[in-house]
Write a protein that holds these residues in place. Structure first.
Motif, PDB file in Angstrom:
ATOM      1  N   MET A   1     -27.394 -33.480 -89.432  1.00 30.30           N
ATOM      2  CA  MET A   1     -27.234 -33.328 -90.912  1.00 30.30           C
ATOM      3  C   MET A   1     -27.011 -32.052 -91.838  1.00 30.30           C
ATOM      4  O   MET A   1     -28.052 -31.059 -91.904  1.00 30.30           O
ATOM      5  N   LYS A   2     -26.315 -31.659 -91.816  1.00 35.26           N
ATOM      6  CA  LYS A   2     -26.063 -30.362 -92.341  1.00 35.26           C
ATOM      7  C   LYS A   2     -26.102 -30.131 -93.391  1.00 35.26           C
ATOM      8  O   LYS A   2     -26.648 -30.096 -94.322  1.00 35.26           O
ATOM      9  N   ASP A   3     -25.713 -30.896 -94.323  1.00 32.86           N
ATOM     10  CA  ASP A   3     -25.915 -30.917 -96.456  1.00 32.86           C
ATOM     11  C   ASP A   3     -27.145 -31.721 -96.498  1.00 32.86           C
ATOM     12  O   ASP A   3     -27.461 -32.404 -97.802  1.00 32.86           O
ATOM     13  N   GLY A   4     -28.003 -31.898 -95.325  1.00 29.24           N
ATOM     14  CA  GLY A   4     -29.312 -33.382 -96.159  1.00 29.24           C
ATOM     15  C   GLY A   4     -29.049 -34.421 -96.033  1.00 29.24           C
ATOM     16  O   GLY A   4     -29.745 -35.360 -96.695  1.00 29.24           O
ATOM     17  N   LYS A   5     -28.018 -34.845 -96.249  1.00 31.16           N
ATOM     18  CA  LYS A   5     -27.626 -36.704 -96.099  1.00 31.16           C
ATOM     19  C   LYS A   5     -27.761 -36.999 -94.993  1.00 31.16           C
ATOM     20  O   LYS A   5     -27.367 -36.485 -93.716  1.00 31.16           O
ATOM     21  N   PRO A   6     -28.376 -38.856 -94.885  1.00 32.83           N
ATOM     22  CA  PRO A   6     -28.376 -38.916 -93.295  1.00 32.83           C
ATOM     23  C   PRO A   6     -27.570 -40.053 -92.986  1.00 32.83           C
ATOM     24  O   PRO A   6     -26.458 -40.024 -93.726  1.00 32.83           O
ATOM     25  N   VAL A   7     -27.614 -39.565 -91.923  1.00 31.47           N
ATOM     26  CA  VAL A   7     -26.284 -40.777 -91.430  1.00 31.47           C
ATOM     27  C   VAL A   7     -26.367 -41.926 -91.073  1.00 31.47           C
ATOM     28  O   VAL A   7     -27.267 -41.817 -90.314  1.00 31.47           O
ATOM     29  N   GLN A   8     -25.307 -42.842 -91.367  1.00 35.18           N
ATOM     30  CA  GLN A   8     -25.816 -43.885 -90.724  1.00 35.18           C
ATOM     31  C   GLN A   8     -24.755 -44.183 -89.794  1.00 35.18           C
ATOM     32  O   GLN A   8     -24.099 -44.192 -89.770  1.00 35.18           O
ATOM     33  N   LEU A   9     -26.091 -44.566 -88.786  1.00 28.11           N
ATOM     34  CA  LEU A   9     -24.984 -45.315 -87.308  1.00 28.11           C
ATOM     35  C   LEU A   9     -24.510 -46.456 -87.394  1.00 28.11           C
ATOM     36  O   LEU A   9     -25.258 -47.571 -87.887  1.00 28.11           O
ATOM     37  N   ASP A  10     -23.470 -47.341 -86.839  1.00 29.22           N
ATOM     38  CA  ASP A  10     -23.000 -48.195 -86.813  1.00 29.22           C
ATOM     39  C   ASP A  10     -23.324 -49.084 -85.101  1.00 29.22           C
ATOM     40  O   ASP A  10     -22.235 -48.951 -85.049  1.00 29.22           O
ATOM     41  N   LEU A  11     -25.109 -49.247 -85.305  1.00 28.58           N
ATOM     42  CA  LEU A  11     -24.604 -50.147 -83.536  1.00 28.58           C
ATOM     43  C   LEU A  11     -24.170 -51.213 -83.447  1.00 28.58           C
ATOM     44  O   LEU A  11     -23.666 -51.730 -81.656  1.00 28.58           O
ATOM     45  N   PHE A  12     -23.832 -51.946 -84.887  1.00 32.28           N
ATOM     46  CA  PHE A  12     -22.931 -53.636 -83.548  1.00 32.28           C
ATOM     47  C   PHE A  12     -21.470 -53.610 -83.722  1.00 32.28           C
ATOM     48  O   PHE A  12     -21.357 -54.262 -83.249  1.00 32.28           O
ATOM     49  N   SER A  13     -20.978 -52.057 -83.851  1.00 30.82           N
ATOM     50  CA  SER A  13     -19.295 -52.523 -84.021  1.00 30.82           C
ATOM     51  C   SER A  13     -18.799 -52.499 -83.257  1.00 30.82           C
ATOM     52  O   SER A  13     -17.802 -53.044 -82.688  1.00 30.82           O
ATOM     53  N   SER A  14     -19.374 -51.795 -81.895  1.00 25.99           N
ATOM     54  CA  SER A  14     -18.834 -52.595 -79.920  1.00 25.99           C
ATOM     55  C   SER A  14     -19.468 -53.693 -79.371  1.00 25.99           C
ATOM     56  O   SER A  14     -18.394 -54.211 -78.646  1.00 25.99           O
ATOM     57  N   LEU A  15     -19.973 -54.228 -80.784  1.00 26.28           N
ATOM     58  CA  LEU A  15     -20.487 -55.980 -80.079  1.00 26.28           C
ATOM     59  C   LEU A  15     -19.304 -56.621 -80.314  1.00 26.28           C
ATOM     60  O   LEU A  15     -18.826 -56.753 -81.214  1.00 26.28           O
ATOM     61  N   THR A  16     -18.743 -57.597 -79.394  1.00 21.22           N
ATOM     62  CA  THR A  16     -17.591 -58.334 -79.812  1.00 21.22           C
ATOM     63  C   THR A  16     -17.942 -60.294 -78.887  1.00 21.22           C
ATOM     64  O   THR A  16     -19.050 -59.765 -78.369  1.00 21.22           O
ATOM     65  N   GLU A  17     -17.108 -60.627 -79.718  1.00 24.33           N
ATOM     66  CA  GLU A  17     -18.019 -62.015 -79.432  1.00 24.33           C
ATOM     67  C   GLU A  17     -16.946 -63.091 -77.808  1.00 24.33           C
ATOM     68  O   GLU A  17     -15.533 -61.708 -77.822  1.00 24.33           O
ATOM     69  N   PRO A  18     -17.870 -63.678 -77.013  1.00 24.52           N
ATOM     70  CA  PRO A  18     -16.968 -62.881 -75.418  1.00 24.52           C
ATOM     71  C   PRO A  18     -15.680 -64.313 -75.938  1.00 24.52           C
ATOM     72  O   PRO A  18     -15.804 -64.797 -75.845  1.00 24.52           O
ATOM     73  N   LYS A  19     -14.791 -63.378 -74.724  1.00 24.08           N
ATOM     74  CA  LYS A  19     -13.664 -63.856 -74.754  1.00 24.08           C
ATOM     75  C   LYS A  19     -13.505 -65.105 -73.746  1.00 24.08           C
ATOM     76  O   LYS A  19     -13.952 -64.557 -72.595  1.00 24.08           O
ATOM     77  N   GLY A  20     -13.166 -66.195 -73.426  1.00 23.83           N
ATOM     78  CA  GLY A  20     -12.478 -66.691 -72.128  1.00 23.83           C
ATOM     79  C   GLY A  20     -12.507 -68.332 -72.750  1.00 23.83           C
ATOM     80  O   GLY A  20     -12.254 -68.470 -74.097  1.00 23.83           O
ATOM     81  N   PRO A  21     -12.003 -69.239 -71.841  1.00 25.04           N
ATOM     82  CA  PRO A  21     -12.328 -70.407 -71.891  1.00 25.04           C
ATOM     83  C   PRO A  21     -12.555 -71.305 -72.823  1.00 25.04           C
ATOM     84  O   PRO A  21     -14.271 -71.350 -72.293  1.00 25.04           O
ATOM     85  N   PRO A  22     -12.655 -71.956 -74.142  1.00 25.86           N
ATOM     86  CA  PRO A  22     -14.196 -72.738 -74.699  1.00 25.86           C
ATOM     87  C   PRO A  22     -14.627 -73.497 -73.988  1.00 25.86           C
ATOM     88  O   PRO A  22     -13.777 -74.313 -72.916  1.00 25.86           O
ATOM     89  N   PRO A  23     -16.141 -73.889 -73.667  1.00 23.80           N
ATOM     90  CA  PRO A  23     -16.360 -75.597 -73.005  1.00 23.80           C
ATOM     91  C   PRO A  23     -15.793 -76.952 -72.707  1.00 23.80           C
ATOM     92  O   PRO A  23     -15.128 -76.464 -73.654  1.00 23.80           O
ATOM     93  N   ALA A  24     -15.120 -77.556 -71.254  1.00 20.86           N
ATOM     94  CA  ALA A  24     -14.817 -78.534 -71.361  1.00 20.86           C
ATOM     95  C   ALA A  24     -15.885 -79.557 -72.039  1.00 20.86           C
ATOM     96  O   ALA A  24     -17.172 -79.253 -72.753  1.00 20.86           O
ATOM     97  N   PRO A  25     -15.671 -80.647 -72.841  1.00 24.51           N
ATOM     98  CA  PRO A  25     -16.158 -81.395 -73.449  1.00 24.51           C
ATOM     99  C   PRO A  25     -16.834 -82.085 -71.840  1.00 24.51           C
ATOM    100  O   PRO A  25     -16.477 -82.497 -71.341  1.00 24.51           O
ATOM    101  N   VAL A  26     -18.125 -82.719 -72.727  1.00 29.92           N
ATOM    102  CA  VAL A  26     -19.250 -84.055 -72.391  1.00 29.92           C
ATOM    103  C   VAL A  26     -18.476 -85.251 -71.940  1.00 29.92           C
ATOM    104  O   VAL A  26     -17.756 -85.728 -72.883  1.00 29.92           O
ATOM    105  N   LEU A  27     -18.139 -85.458 -70.800  1.00 27.71           N
ATOM    106  CA  LEU A  27     -17.493 -86.629 -70.783  1.00 27.71           C
ATOM    107  C   LEU A  27     -18.281 -87.965 -70.452  1.00 27.71           C
ATOM    108  O   LEU A  27     -19.685 -87.855 -70.682  1.00 27.71           O
TER     109      LEU A  27
END
Length: 72
Positions: free
Chosen positions: A1-27
């Motif tokens: 904080m050089k100029d006294g302004k707070p710094v906002q961190l984006d903690l969720f930017s690196s999170l992604t939805e799990p990729k992969g095949p969709p679940p098989a339907p229940v027969l």
């Protein structure tokens, strides 16, 4: 904080939805299993009953429809 302004961190930017095949339907219902040449009944995704395709007592029209529409 050089100029006294707070710094906002984006903690969720690196999170992604799990990729992969969709679940098989229940027969549920009756299916034709190609590998074993059997009609198989499933309830909530679990095998319940098996019947060999040869000697099956169901009408031929039903057998052909299940083989065409519900083969697994």
């Amino acid at each position: 904080m050089k100029d006294g302004k707070p710094v906002q961190l984006d903690l969720f930017s690196s999170l992604t939805e799990p990729k992969g095949p969709p679940p098989a339907p229940v027969l549920n219902g009756m299916y034709y299993e190609k590998a074993t040449d059997k009609f198989v009944s499933f309830m909530l995704g679990k095998r319940h009953y098996e019947e060999p395709a040869r000697g099956c007592k169901h009408p031929k029209e039903w057998q052909e429809r299940i083989k065409r529409e519900r083969a697994i």
